[in-house]
Design a protein around this motif. Structure first.
Motif, PDB file in Angstrom:
ATOM      1  N   ARG A  85       0.866  -1.186   0.000  1.00 18.33           N
ATOM      2  CA  ARG A  85       0.000   0.000   0.000  1.00 18.33           C
ATOM      3  C   ARG A  85       0.898   1.230   0.000  1.00 18.33           C
ATOM      4  O   ARG A  85       1.571   1.493   0.986  1.00 18.33           O
ATOM      5  CB  ARG A  85      -0.861   0.015   1.262  1.00 18.33           C
ATOM      6  N   PRO A  86       0.885   2.001  -1.070  1.00 21.80           N
ATOM      7  CA  PRO A  86       1.812   3.137  -1.147  1.00 21.80           C
ATOM      8  C   PRO A  86       1.544   4.257  -0.138  1.00 21.80           C
ATOM      9  O   PRO A  86       2.481   4.874   0.343  1.00 21.80           O
ATOM     10  CB  PRO A  86       1.644   3.646  -2.573  1.00 21.80           C
ATOM     11  N   LYS A  87       0.289   4.505   0.217  1.00 18.75           N
ATOM     12  CA  LYS A  87      -0.013   5.634   1.092  1.00 18.75           C
ATOM     13  C   LYS A  87      -0.645   5.240   2.420  1.00 18.75           C
ATOM     14  O   LYS A  87      -0.846   6.090   3.265  1.00 18.75           O
ATOM     15  CB  LYS A  87      -0.947   6.611   0.366  1.00 18.75           C
ATOM     16  N   VAL A  88      -0.981   3.970   2.593  1.00 17.63           N
ATOM     17  CA  VAL A  88      -1.709   3.531   3.782  1.00 17.63           C
ATOM     18  C   VAL A  88      -0.884   2.529   4.585  1.00 17.63           C
ATOM     19  O   VAL A  88      -0.397   1.546   4.047  1.00 17.63           O
ATOM     20  CB  VAL A  88      -3.067   2.883   3.377  1.00 17.63           C
ATOM     21  N   GLU A  89      -0.744   2.835   5.886  1.00 21.00           N
ATOM     22  CA  GLU A  89      -0.055   1.899   6.773  1.00 21.00           C
ATOM     23  C   GLU A  89      -0.978   0.748   7.138  1.00 21.00           C
ATOM     24  O   GLU A  89      -0.636  -0.416   7.000  1.00 21.00           O
ATOM     25  CB  GLU A  89       0.406   2.627   8.042  1.00 21.00           C
ATOM     26  N   ARG A  90      -2.197   1.098   7.631  1.00 14.65           N
ATOM     27  CA  ARG A  90      -3.161   0.059   7.995  1.00 14.65           C
ATOM     28  C   ARG A  90      -4.564   0.658   8.109  1.00 14.65           C
ATOM     29  O   ARG A  90      -4.732   1.860   8.261  1.00 14.65           O
ATOM     30  CB  ARG A  90      -2.774  -0.613   9.306  1.00 14.65           C
ATOM     31  N   VAL A  91      -5.548  -0.230   8.035  1.00 16.29           N
ATOM     32  CA  VAL A  91      -6.917   0.158   8.316  1.00 16.29           C
ATOM     33  C   VAL A  91      -7.119  -0.119   9.797  1.00 16.29           C
ATOM     34  O   VAL A  91      -7.018  -1.254  10.242  1.00 16.29           O
ATOM     35  CB  VAL A  91      -7.925  -0.645   7.467  1.00 16.29           C
ATOM     36  N   LYS A  92      -7.368   0.929  10.560  1.00 16.66           N
ATOM     37  CA  LYS A  92      -7.452   0.793  12.016  1.00 16.66           C
ATOM     38  C   LYS A  92      -8.754   0.117  12.449  1.00 16.66           C
ATOM     39  O   LYS A  92      -8.742  -0.810  13.238  1.00 16.66           O
ATOM     40  CB  LYS A  92      -7.319   2.170  12.670  1.00 16.66           C
ATOM     41  N   ARG A  93      -9.891   0.631  11.932  1.00 17.52           N
ATOM     42  CA  ARG A  93     -11.171   0.055  12.332  1.00 17.52           C
ATOM     43  C   ARG A  93     -12.272   0.532  11.395  1.00 17.52           C
ATOM     44  O   ARG A  93     -12.092   1.443  10.621  1.00 17.52           O
ATOM     45  CB  ARG A  93     -11.508   0.412  13.773  1.00 17.52           C
ATOM     46  N   ARG A  94     -13.406  -0.130  11.555  1.00 12.12           N
ATOM     47  CA  ARG A  94     -14.605   0.268  10.827  1.00 12.12           C
ATOM     48  C   ARG A  94     -15.411   1.203  11.717  1.00 12.12           C
ATOM     49  O   ARG A  94     -15.462   1.028  12.929  1.00 12.12           O
ATOM     50  CB  ARG A  94     -15.414  -0.984  10.494  1.00 12.12           C
ATOM     51  N   LEU A  95     -16.037   2.197  11.107  1.00 12.14           N
ATOM     52  CA  LEU A  95     -16.782   3.208  11.859  1.00 12.14           C
ATOM     53  C   LEU A  95     -18.277   3.103  11.598  1.00 12.14           C
ATOM     54  O   LEU A  95     -18.703   2.596  10.567  1.00 12.14           O
ATOM     55  CB  LEU A  95     -16.317   4.609  11.442  1.00 12.14           C
ATOM     56  N   LYS A  96     -19.036   3.634  12.527  1.00 12.64           N
ATOM     57  CA  LYS A  96     -20.461   3.855  12.317  1.00 12.64           C
ATOM     58  C   LYS A  96     -20.617   5.304  11.853  1.00 12.64           C
ATOM     59  O   LYS A  96     -19.744   6.132  12.093  1.00 12.64           O
ATOM     60  CB  LYS A  96     -21.230   3.637  13.620  1.00 12.64           C
ATOM     61  N   TYR A  97     -21.743   5.613  11.236  1.00  8.58           N
ATOM     62  CA  TYR A  97     -21.976   6.972  10.737  1.00  8.58           C
ATOM     63  C   TYR A  97     -21.851   8.004  11.855  1.00  8.58           C
ATOM     64  O   TYR A  97     -21.272   9.066  11.658  1.00  8.58           O
ATOM     65  CB  TYR A  97     -23.363   7.054  10.076  1.00  8.58           C
ATOM     66  N   ASP A  98     -22.363   7.683  13.040  1.00  6.70           N
ATOM     67  CA  ASP A  98     -22.326   8.630  14.156  1.00  6.70           C
ATOM     68  C   ASP A  98     -20.914   8.942  14.636  1.00  6.70           C
ATOM     69  O   ASP A  98     -20.696   9.946  15.311  1.00  6.70           O
ATOM     70  CB  ASP A  98     -23.151   8.093  15.336  1.00  6.70           C
ATOM     71  N   GLU A  99     -19.945   8.094  14.302  1.00  4.82           N
ATOM     72  CA  GLU A  99     -18.562   8.314  14.731  1.00  4.82           C
ATOM     73  C   GLU A  99     -17.772   9.210  13.776  1.00  4.82           C
ATOM     74  O   GLU A  99     -16.642   9.574  14.063  1.00  4.82           O
ATOM     75  CB  GLU A  99     -17.836   6.964  14.856  1.00  4.82           C
ATOM     76  N   LEU A 100     -18.371   9.572  12.654  1.00  4.72           N
ATOM     77  CA  LEU A 100     -17.688  10.439  11.692  1.00  4.72           C
ATOM     78  C   LEU A 100     -17.585  11.864  12.232  1.00  4.72           C
ATOM     79  O   LEU A 100     -18.439  12.313  12.987  1.00  4.72           O
ATOM     80  CB  LEU A 100     -18.447  10.464  10.365  1.00  4.72           C
ATOM     81  N   THR A 101     -16.569  12.579  11.778  1.00  2.87           N
ATOM     82  CA  THR A 101     -16.434  13.986  12.125  1.00  2.87           C
ATOM     83  C   THR A 101     -17.455  14.788  11.316  1.00  2.87           C
ATOM     84  O   THR A 101     -18.020  14.286  10.340  1.00  2.87           O
ATOM     85  CB  THR A 101     -15.023  14.500  11.785  1.00  2.87           C
ATOM     86  N   ALA A 102     -17.656  16.043  11.699  1.00  2.00           N
ATOM     87  CA  ALA A 102     -18.593  16.906  10.980  1.00  2.00           C
ATOM     88  C   ALA A 102     -18.164  17.061   9.521  1.00  2.00           C
ATOM     89  O   ALA A 102     -18.997  17.025   8.606  1.00  2.00           O
ATOM     90  CB  ALA A 102     -18.689  18.267  11.662  1.00  2.00           C
ATOM     91  N   THR A 103     -16.873  17.212   9.285  1.00  2.00           N
ATOM     92  CA  THR A 103     -16.363  17.347   7.921  1.00  2.00           C
ATOM     93  C   THR A 103     -16.640  16.086   7.114  1.00  2.00           C
ATOM     94  O   THR A 103     -17.079  16.154   5.964  1.00  2.00           O
ATOM     95  CB  THR A 103     -14.846  17.636   7.929  1.00  2.00           C
ATOM     96  N   ALA A 104     -16.405  14.936   7.717  1.00  2.00           N
ATOM     97  CA  ALA A 104     -16.637  13.666   7.022  1.00  2.00           C
ATOM     98  C   ALA A 104     -18.112  13.501   6.672  1.00  2.00           C
ATOM     99  O   ALA A 104     -18.458  13.040   5.579  1.00  2.00           O
ATOM    100  CB  ALA A 104     -16.155  12.505   7.872  1.00  2.00           C
ATOM    101  N   LYS A 105     -18.990  13.915   7.592  1.00  2.00           N
ATOM    102  CA  LYS A 105     -20.436  13.821   7.319  1.00  2.00           C
ATOM    103  C   LYS A 105     -20.840  14.735   6.163  1.00  2.00           C
ATOM    104  O   LYS A 105     -21.717  14.399   5.376  1.00  2.00           O
ATOM    105  CB  LYS A 105     -21.245  14.161   8.569  1.00  2.00           C
ATOM    106  N   LEU A 106     -20.192  15.901   6.065  1.00  2.00           N
ATOM    107  CA  LEU A 106     -20.476  16.822   4.963  1.00  2.00           C
ATOM    108  C   LEU A 106     -19.946  16.297   3.631  1.00  2.00           C
ATOM    109  O   LEU A 106     -20.570  16.479   2.587  1.00  2.00           O
ATOM    110  CB  LEU A 106     -19.865  18.198   5.240  1.00  2.00           C
TER     111      LEU A 106
END
Length: 186
Positions: free
Chosen positions: A67-88
């Motif tokens: 993976r050229p830019k990614v070290e690891r996938v840390k975890r899966r999120l629920k919609y409510d755990e997203l930041t305000a920017t991510a929700k937008l």
């Protein structure tokens, strides 16, 4: 409805250079975090990048292998755990994924089947009632749809089939109690 499988690509929807704001550790001990949405099953993911200069709406490879830019996938999120920017940014990212994978979603219009005697997969799309469902089924019986534009021209009551798909994906992600998942995995 979709089988659970691993995402291979994700679209960044927020970049937190110094990790989450509510992280109690000192700023120098926090790691950068990228919030992303998977391209195949629209899984919401928290990713630890190798490099700090990842942009919003950048496509990241997260599959097996190098993976050229990614070290690891840390975890899966629920919609409510997203930041305000991510929700937008999420609706724009979903629309981009739907438009870039047009063939896959047009195929949904061509191959969708009844779920029960009274409910069809197409009924789950926003704005599709009995009349539009009948129109779609009759049109695809004559000849399969070839593109979103083909759907638009043959079914006048469906001016934006790509928006219908994107809205359904967003609904599946936002509502944890939605019964049928057409495009996302639980």
């Amino acid at each position: 409805m979709r089988a659970e499988k691993k995402e291979h690509q994700a679209l960044a929807i927020d970049v937190l250079q110094h990790g989450h704001a509510d992280d109690p550790r000192p700023i120098i001990k926090r790691e950068p975090i990228v919030l992303a949405v998977g391209v195949d099953q629209f899984k919401l993911l928290e990713i630890i990048p190798k490099i700090p200069d990842i942009q919003i709406h950048e496509l990241l490879y997260i599959g097996d292998g190098e993976r050229p830019k990614v070290e690891r996938v840390k975890r899966r999120l629920k919609y409510d755990e997203l930041t305000a920017t991510a929700k937008l940014e999420l609706p724009y990212a979903i629309a981009k994924i739907v438009n870039q994978n047009e063939e896959r979603f047009v195929e949904f219009f061509n191959t969708s089947v009844p779920i029960s005697l009274k409910l069809h997969m197409l009924h789950l799309l926003p704005g599709v009632g009995k009349k539009i469902l009948t129109e779609i089924l009759e049109a695809r019986q004559r000849s399969p749809f070839t593109s979103f534009e083909d759907i638009r021209t043959r079914i006048k009551a469906v001016p934006h089939p790509e928006r219908m798909i994107a809205d359904r994906v967003l609904e599946e992600l936002m509502d944890p109690d939605v019964k049928y998942h057409l495009f996302t995995s639980r």
